[in-house]
Structure formats: structure tokens, C-alpha cells
Design a protein around this motif. Sequence first.
Motif, PDB file in Angstrom:
ATOM      1  N   ARG A   1      22.979  12.162  12.341  1.00 29.70           N
ATOM      2  CA  ARG A   1      22.150  13.081  11.535  1.00 29.70           C
ATOM      3  C   ARG A   1      21.196  12.333  10.594  1.00 29.70           C
ATOM      4  O   ARG A   1      20.472  12.958   9.825  1.00 29.70           O
ATOM      5  CB  ARG A   1      23.034  14.001  10.672  1.00 29.70           C
ATOM      6  CG  ARG A   1      24.051  14.811  11.430  1.00 29.70           C
ATOM      7  CD  ARG A   1      23.373  15.845  12.336  1.00 29.70           C
ATOM      8  NE  ARG A   1      24.331  16.807  12.856  1.00 29.70           N
ATOM      9  CZ  ARG A   1      25.009  16.658  13.994  1.00 29.70           C
ATOM     10  NH1 ARG A   1      24.837  15.573  14.738  1.00 29.70           N
ATOM     11  NH2 ARG A   1      25.858  17.587  14.381  1.00 29.70           N
ATOM     12  N   CYS A   2      21.213  10.993  10.647  1.00 26.97           N
ATOM     13  CA  CYS A   2      20.437  10.231   9.655  1.00 26.97           C
ATOM     14  C   CYS A   2      18.940  10.483   9.759  1.00 26.97           C
ATOM     15  O   CYS A   2      18.243  10.547   8.739  1.00 26.97           O
ATOM     16  CB  CYS A   2      20.747   8.745   9.772  1.00 26.97           C
ATOM     17  SG  CYS A   2      22.333   8.369   9.019  1.00 26.97           S
ATOM     18  N   GLY A   3      18.448  10.670  11.004  1.00 26.11           N
ATOM     19  CA  GLY A   3      17.022  10.960  11.189  1.00 26.11           C
ATOM     20  C   GLY A   3      16.662  12.257  10.459  1.00 26.11           C
ATOM     21  O   GLY A   3      15.624  12.349   9.788  1.00 26.11           O
ATOM     22  N   LEU A   4      17.537  13.266  10.594  1.00 24.57           N
ATOM     23  CA  LEU A   4      17.286  14.546   9.933  1.00 24.57           C
ATOM     24  C   LEU A   4      17.303  14.392   8.421  1.00 24.57           C
ATOM     25  O   LEU A   4      16.471  14.957   7.709  1.00 24.57           O
ATOM     26  CB  LEU A   4      18.361  15.573  10.330  1.00 24.57           C
ATOM     27  CG  LEU A   4      18.420  16.001  11.790  1.00 24.57           C
ATOM     28  CD1 LEU A   4      19.554  16.992  12.011  1.00 24.57           C
ATOM     29  CD2 LEU A   4      17.090  16.630  12.193  1.00 24.57           C
ATOM     30  N   VAL A   5      18.275  13.608   7.943  1.00 28.37           N
ATOM     31  CA  VAL A   5      18.383  13.413   6.485  1.00 28.37           C
ATOM     32  C   VAL A   5      17.100  12.758   5.967  1.00 28.37           C
ATOM     33  O   VAL A   5      16.553  13.160   4.934  1.00 28.37           O
ATOM     34  CB  VAL A   5      19.637  12.579   6.135  1.00 28.37           C
ATOM     35  CG1 VAL A   5      19.688  12.253   4.650  1.00 28.37           C
ATOM     36  CG2 VAL A   5      20.909  13.313   6.563  1.00 28.37           C
ATOM     37  N   GLN A   6      16.574  11.789   6.743  1.00 30.00           N
ATOM     38  CA  GLN A   6      15.333  11.122   6.331  1.00 30.00           C
ATOM     39  C   GLN A   6      14.149  12.104   6.341  1.00 30.00           C
ATOM     40  O   GLN A   6      13.356  12.130   5.402  1.00 30.00           O
ATOM     41  CB  GLN A   6      15.025   9.950   7.262  1.00 30.00           C
ATOM     42  CG  GLN A   6      15.533   8.648   6.686  1.00 30.00           C
ATOM     43  CD  GLN A   6      15.772   7.585   7.748  1.00 30.00           C
ATOM     44  OE1 GLN A   6      15.438   7.757   8.918  1.00 30.00           O
ATOM     45  NE2 GLN A   6      16.367   6.490   7.330  1.00 30.00           N
TER      46      GLN A   6
END
Length: 292
Positions: free
Chosen positions: A121-126
Motif C-alpha cells: 500500500r506504500c504507493g497509495l500512501v505516497q
Amino acid sequence: MEKITTQRLAALKRQQIPIVALTAYDYPTAALVDAAGVDVVLVGDSLANVILGYENTLPVTVEEMLAALRAVRRGVRWALLVADLPFGCCHPGPSSRTVETSIAFLKAGAEAVKLEGGRSRCGLVQSLADAAVPVLGHIGLTPQSVHAMGGYRVQGKTAKDAEALLEDALALEEAGAFALVLEGIPREVATRITGRLAIPTIGIGAGENCDGQILVLADLLGLTVPPPPEGPSAIEGRKPRFVREYLNLRRLILEAVERYAADVRAGSFPSAAETYRLSEAEAAPATAKSQA
Ligand code: KIV
């Protein structure tokens, strides 16, 4: 009273002051929770099973979350208000749906969103951080993954799984999450993660060493409907190990409603004091007219 912000939560961690978080789904309880001085109010997707009666959190829609969020917004003045992104709007891939839904939540009054999942989910968090949307991460026992996990199971029980959770936590911090919910993991794992992160951890079923704790309000109040076979009328339900019930609201509500039903059936409700009457002047001609 001081308005709680994401920066204030970071300061609480630095000062080692525990963060108090609770869910809310409606105006009156949100106002009470806020007045009691809770730091974080979460409009959780537990709305699905706790309030709307779905079997799990998966069916709840963005529209249902928005209706609850708007009601809670009207009740919350001091706490940081966070809204949960429901299942299906934050899966790996194009981030537009996640960002759109999060912006709708912020327009409805949320000050941050929560999303479940680790490194994937890191891309979304960014993307959310780029869109100025503060993100509360959520790892460990993530209820939206109930089918993938094969049930609601404590996570991170082996050294390998514990290491993977730590990697998830570090990656989410790096991606820009302002805090993390740690759910359903051994206390040793939560302690290690909490010690390694600069951002606060908020535990639920993760032991006493997190920077804060969160519970589902209905669990704390003893209002959660026990699952079958006890069924909706059960008073004493099974509750997860991490829940402390401060009240048995199911019992109190049931008793109150039974007393009301008995009073109506016995003709003792409403009493004279609970009844509007015509003044004597108005009542007399009315009586006379009805006799004519
Ligand atoms: O939806 C919810 O209530 C939650 C909390 C239990 C953390 O995610």
C-alpha cells in the motif's frame, strides 16, 4: 482543551503520553467521546458489522461511510477525526479511486484517512501524502483481509512473520503515514515495532507497549451483538481477549425496553404527568359540544 492534530500525536509519543483512540459512528456518541477527552475518533469500517449488521467489514460502501462520517463530524470538536477507507477502494494499482475517496472524506470533515495493509500500500500512501491527505496505516490482523487470512487470526506469530510486519511498518512510515494501528499481534512484536518507529503506534490486541490504544466503542460499552449461535437477543456474548467491557449496555437497553413494554401493556404509560391536556376553559365547551 487543545485541538488534536497529527503533530500533537507525534508530540504525545515523544513525551510518552499514551494516545487514547475510539471509534464512533453517530452524532450523540461522537459528541460524548469527544467531550470525554479522547484524542482520536475513528469512523471505522467496523460500522459495517457493529452498526449496520453485516457479517464482516467488506460490504460497507463509501456512501455508508460518508453518512456516518458527516454525523460524527457534527459531534467532534477536539479530537483528530479519522475515516476508514472501506474494502475495495485502496488496493494496489492505480491510486485514483483511493485519492478520490479520501478527498471526499476530507471534504466531509475527516482530518485523515486510515487504510489497511503493508508494503503493497506504500504507493497509495505516497499518492495520498502528495494530495495532502494524512494517512493512518493499519497492519497485523487487518479485518478487510479476513478471507485471505483464513479468519480473524493473530498475525506475526513466527520470527519470519514478525520480521515482515516490522518491514511493513518501516515502509509505511517511510511512505508518509503519520501513525500506525497495530491489530492482533503479539505484544513482543508490537513493542519492537513501536521502538523502531518515530511515528506513534496505536494498538488493538497488541499489548500495553504501543504508544496508544484503540477500541471499538460498542465493545467497550457492551453493545456489540454477539455472533450466532447466541444471536441478537443474547446478553452475555463471547468477546475477544483484548476487549474490556466497561458497561453492559445490551443488558441495560433490554431491561429498559422490557419495562417500557410492560408499562404500555399495563396501561401505566403515559401517566397524567406525561400527557398534554386542554385548559379547563377549552375543555368545558368541547365536552358540552360533544354532549349536544
Ligand atoms: O474499523 C475499525 O473499527 C478499526 C479499528 C478496530 C482499528 O479499524
